[in-house]
Design a protein around this motif. Sequence first.
Motif, PDB file in Angstrom:
ATOM      1  N   MET A 407     -63.849  92.044  39.954  1.00  0.00           N
ATOM      2  CA  MET A 407     -65.062  91.193  39.463  1.00  0.00           C
ATOM      3  C   MET A 407     -66.385  91.854  39.290  1.00  0.00           C
ATOM      4  O   MET A 407     -67.089  91.489  38.595  1.00  0.00           O
ATOM      5  CB  MET A 407     -65.028  89.895  40.535  1.00  0.00           C
ATOM      6  N   LEU A 408     -66.554  92.651  40.461  1.00  0.00           N
ATOM      7  CA  LEU A 408     -67.807  93.549  40.498  1.00  0.00           C
ATOM      8  C   LEU A 408     -68.023  94.314  39.123  1.00  0.00           C
ATOM      9  O   LEU A 408     -69.088  94.634  38.570  1.00  0.00           O
ATOM     10  CB  LEU A 408     -67.801  94.457  41.536  1.00  0.00           C
ATOM     11  N   GLU A 409     -66.773  94.951  38.839  1.00  0.00           N
ATOM     12  CA  GLU A 409     -66.860  95.795  37.809  1.00  0.00           C
ATOM     13  C   GLU A 409     -67.277  94.866  36.227  1.00  0.00           C
ATOM     14  O   GLU A 409     -68.119  95.536  35.640  1.00  0.00           O
ATOM     15  CB  GLU A 409     -65.718  96.483  37.426  1.00  0.00           C
ATOM     16  N   ALA A 410     -66.571  93.753  36.267  1.00  0.00           N
ATOM     17  CA  ALA A 410     -66.671  93.026  35.313  1.00  0.00           C
ATOM     18  C   ALA A 410     -68.373  92.498  35.143  1.00  0.00           C
ATOM     19  O   ALA A 410     -68.790  92.468  34.106  1.00  0.00           O
ATOM     20  CB  ALA A 410     -65.954  91.873  35.222  1.00  0.00           C
ATOM     21  N   PRO A 419     -73.000  90.623  31.008  1.00  0.00           N
ATOM     22  CA  PRO A 419     -71.966  90.512  31.940  1.00  0.00           C
ATOM     23  C   PRO A 419     -71.532  89.493  32.448  1.00  0.00           C
ATOM     24  O   PRO A 419     -72.460  88.779  33.339  1.00  0.00           O
ATOM     25  CB  PRO A 419     -72.566  91.658  32.986  1.00  0.00           C
ATOM     26  N   ALA A 420     -70.234  88.958  32.308  1.00  0.00           N
ATOM     27  CA  ALA A 420     -69.976  87.606  32.842  1.00  0.00           C
ATOM     28  C   ALA A 420     -68.852  88.011  34.071  1.00  0.00           C
ATOM     29  O   ALA A 420     -68.121  88.955  33.809  1.00  0.00           O
ATOM     30  CB  ALA A 420     -69.275  86.827  31.806  1.00  0.00           C
ATOM     31  N   VAL A 421     -68.980  87.181  35.099  1.00  0.00           N
ATOM     32  CA  VAL A 421     -68.035  87.534  36.048  1.00  0.00           C
ATOM     33  C   VAL A 421     -66.824  86.478  35.748  1.00  0.00           C
ATOM     34  O   VAL A 421     -66.899  85.194  35.571  1.00  0.00           O
ATOM     35  CB  VAL A 421     -68.802  86.860  37.565  1.00  0.00           C
ATOM     36  N   LYS A 422     -65.668  87.299  35.769  1.00  0.00           N
ATOM     37  CA  LYS A 422     -64.517  86.197  35.618  1.00  0.00           C
ATOM     38  C   LYS A 422     -64.120  85.842  37.008  1.00  0.00           C
ATOM     39  O   LYS A 422     -64.443  86.627  38.052  1.00  0.00           O
ATOM     40  CB  LYS A 422     -63.280  87.492  35.372  1.00  0.00           C
ATOM     41  N   THR A 423     -63.379  84.761  36.994  1.00  0.00           N
ATOM     42  CA  THR A 423     -63.005  84.014  38.146  1.00  0.00           C
ATOM     43  C   THR A 423     -61.740  84.769  38.615  1.00  0.00           C
ATOM     44  O   THR A 423     -61.109  85.529  37.802  1.00  0.00           O
ATOM     45  CB  THR A 423     -62.746  82.770  38.056  1.00  0.00           C
TER      46      THR A 423
END
Length: 499
Positions: A407-410, A419-423
Amino acid sequence: MTDEGGDGSYEPVIGLEIHVQLRTKEKLFCPDHTGFGDAPNTNVCPVCLGLPGALPILNRDAVELAVRASLAFDCTVHQHSVWARKNYFYPDLPKGYQISQFEEPLATGGTFRVEADDVSGLDESVDIRIRRIHMEEDAGKSIHDRFESATAVDLNRTGTPLIEMVTEPDFRSPGQVRAWLTAVKQVLEYLEVSDCNMEEGSLRVDANVSLRPVGSEPLGTKTELKNMNSFSGVERALTVEIARQQDVIATGGQVAHQTLLWDERRGDVRPMRSKEESHDYRYFPDPDLPPLKVSEDLIEAVRARLPELPSARRARFREEYGLPSYDAGVLTARRPLADYYEDTARTSGEPKEASNWIMGPVLAAMNARNLEADDFPVRPAHLAELIDLVEKGTINRNVAKDVLGRMLEAATGEGAESPAVKTPADIVREEGLATVSDAGQLEAWIDDALSAHPEEVARFREGEARLKGFFMGEVMKRSRGKADPGEVARLLTERLGKA
Ligand code: ADP
Ligand code: MG
């Protein structure tokens, strides 16, 4: 160390004077900006330059912040206080006086207690009385290391709003001072009264220290320590100065009343002014400013809006979420972190798990990226979802840590347009990370692991029970960490029998 009779020891007595820059956009008596790091002498006007005829106009935002701090430290806020001129000459003080408060300060008679549990480094609680909190404007800045044979003066700071907090001489050790200051800074940050940045000069501490025979009331002659730029610097400077005073007394001398400058690099103190110099600031009420009036209504309105302070929040975290004192202390150290924790705990319904996650991998990631909790890309809702996936058994804890990393990488990955955070659920689904408990799949991995290690299988059957762990590891490896460990253990026992 003993007193003259040789039958008693001396104790340190310490009192603090703390200058706190108030977090306002504008200066105390003119609309110039207060930002740090602007080009020298750009945030100035006739008022803060002290040009003839320029008149000060009070910034009420600063008053409100000062009232907020005074109430948080339990002071009585006076509805009537008086601006006074403190007269002295210095190149960074263009008016020739500083507007401060002297005989009638904004607030008096406060107290602030720190429990031993609240900060590290305390054996027992410390209760320190606050003599007064008054408002004043800052002076400018003399810069001695910019030109070879001249001192430069930057007047951007001139007129910046400050409060000065003066404590009673209630401290008995440098360690108490450091712990108490740490807690005071936390409160000021919670209140959003100041950013408390010591490097930028928005929090400055002067420490007064004397010795007296244990058990005696009267105070000894004090020295005043200046020029410390961190709380550990304050602690070290006091430790050094106490040892110096002990030496003076042990060799039959007398401590001289003087101001000393802490030299961080050399780790010692040197006199700034001679003991003969006694200040005469010729304070008198400022004729350009009416007395400061603070209405009862304003005081009560500010009181009603005080946020929950760190000690109350720690206590509530212990009670409401059943957290150990240690966790409660770490999680309430800064207000954004406490908010982050609380959101996660409530959304997930797993307060202890939330604490473990945040005190472990989340804080490590925040520190590594130098991010405050409110700028951390993995939001509480997503962390709560991750915790939930572990609780439901969809993924195991190790995979979950991996998912957090992804999640951090994404969110911070290079090349990503926005940059969107994936769930966490997205990542688990997309990458097929869910725990595998399907017997067929598990059997296949077990077959593979056992046939690769016939020798170990034979040894296990001869009684080497601890090899069970080895087989578990081999199976987990083949599943890339996804196999349901309980199920693998059960199937291994079924397959191999007991050793
Ligand atoms: P001064 O007159 O030198 O300004 P104050 O009485 O105004 O001294 O106190 C200034 C600060 O010094 C306060 O924080 C106070 O608690 C502390 N202080 C005063 N006397 C002593 C002493 N003898 N030993 C240690 N601290 C002291
Ligand atoms: Mg004084």
